[in-house]
Design a protein around this motif. Structure first.
Motif, PDB file in Angstrom:
ATOM      1  N   PRO A  54     -29.238  21.717 -42.925  1.00 36.60           N
ATOM      2  CA  PRO A  54     -28.574  21.392 -41.653  1.00 36.60           C
ATOM      3  C   PRO A  54     -27.039  21.498 -41.777  1.00 36.60           C
ATOM      4  CG  PRO A  54     -30.232  19.746 -42.193  1.00 36.60           C
ATOM      5  CD  PRO A  54     -30.100  20.632 -43.384  1.00 36.60           C
ATOM      6  N   PRO A  55     -26.363  21.943 -40.707  1.00 35.92           N
ATOM      7  CA  PRO A  55     -24.907  22.148 -40.741  1.00 35.92           C
ATOM      8  C   PRO A  55     -24.110  20.931 -41.206  1.00 35.92           C
ATOM      9  CG  PRO A  55     -25.822  23.066 -38.738  1.00 35.92           C
ATOM     10  CD  PRO A  55     -26.933  22.337 -39.420  1.00 35.92           C
ATOM     11  N   ALA A  56     -24.526  19.731 -40.824  1.00 29.91           N
ATOM     12  CA  ALA A  56     -23.793  18.525 -41.251  1.00 29.91           C
ATOM     13  C   ALA A  56     -23.834  18.379 -42.772  1.00 29.91           C
ATOM     14  CB  ALA A  56     -24.384  17.294 -40.579  1.00 29.91           C
ATOM     15  N   GLU A  57     -24.969  18.672 -43.364  1.00 32.48           N
ATOM     16  CA  GLU A  57     -25.082  18.580 -44.827  1.00 32.48           C
ATOM     17  C   GLU A  57     -24.273  19.674 -45.512  1.00 32.48           C
ATOM     18  OE1 GLU A  57     -28.990  17.983 -46.532  1.00 32.48           O
ATOM     19  OE2 GLU A  57     -29.646  17.012 -44.674  1.00 32.48           O
ATOM     20  N   GLU A  60     -20.763  18.562 -45.675  1.00 33.73           N
ATOM     21  CA  GLU A  60     -20.626  17.541 -46.722  1.00 33.73           C
ATOM     22  C   GLU A  60     -20.610  18.201 -48.109  1.00 33.73           C
ATOM     23  OE1 GLU A  60     -23.133  13.760 -48.451  1.00 33.73           O
ATOM     24  OE2 GLU A  60     -23.381  14.286 -46.347  1.00 33.73           O
ATOM     25  N   LEU A  61     -21.471  19.164 -48.311  1.00 31.29           N
ATOM     26  CA  LEU A  61     -21.501  19.873 -49.590  1.00 31.29           C
ATOM     27  C   LEU A  61     -20.197  20.618 -49.850  1.00 31.29           C
ATOM     28  CD1 LEU A  61     -25.142  21.283 -49.541  1.00 31.29           C
ATOM     29  CD2 LEU A  61     -24.234  19.515 -51.068  1.00 31.29           C
ATOM     30  N   ARG A  62     -19.628  21.222 -48.797  1.00 29.83           N
ATOM     31  CA  ARG A  62     -18.342  21.917 -48.955  1.00 29.83           C
ATOM     32  C   ARG A  62     -17.247  20.947 -49.366  1.00 29.83           C
ATOM     33  NH1 ARG A  62     -18.882  25.470 -43.603  1.00 29.83           N
ATOM     34  NH2 ARG A  62     -20.047  27.202 -44.492  1.00 29.83           N
TER      35      ARG A  62
END
Length: 119
Positions: A54-57, A60-62
């Motif tokens: 998912p884009p939100a994750e 966060e990973l970036r």
């Protein structure tokens, strides 16, 4: 190169073995067709995996990526090469023999018999 060669699998490992044998030079790695093909396949698989997050994750990973890369580099810098190489060689050792089929047929030993044996 020692660790890559010890992994025992893939075009990268084959290339690393050639480097260690003195038949190739390390800087040729990214110009070697089978290695670039392998890297492209791995990159595409990684991209497909990222597309499922998912884009939100992903955001966060970036945000955590720089620290994660720093930790990885620190781990590599302190890596015991000999121990890691031994572990990789053990893990990529010869494939285990498959268990023979336990079923036996009455004709299994037929071809092992002498030609003129009494039946």
């Amino acid at each position: 190169m020692r660790l890559l060669a010890a992994s025992g699998t893939g075009a990268g490992a084959d290339f690393a073995k050639d480097v260690l044998a003195g038949t190739r030079r390390p800087h040729e790695l990214l110009a070697h067709g089978p290695v670039t093909d392998e890297l492209a396949e791995q990159g595409a698989a990684f991209r497909r995996l990222l597309d499922k997050i998912p884009p939100a994750e992903v955001r966060e990973l970036r945000a955590l990526a720089q620290d994660a890369v720093r930790r990885e580099v620190e781990e590599l810098a302190s890596l015991d090469i000999e121990a890691a190489e031994a572990e990789l060689r053990a893990a990529s050792g010869p494939p285990r023999e498959s268990r023979p089929d336990e079923r036996r047929d009455e004709d299994d030993d037929w071809f092992d018999r002498p030609y003129m044996e009494d039946l």
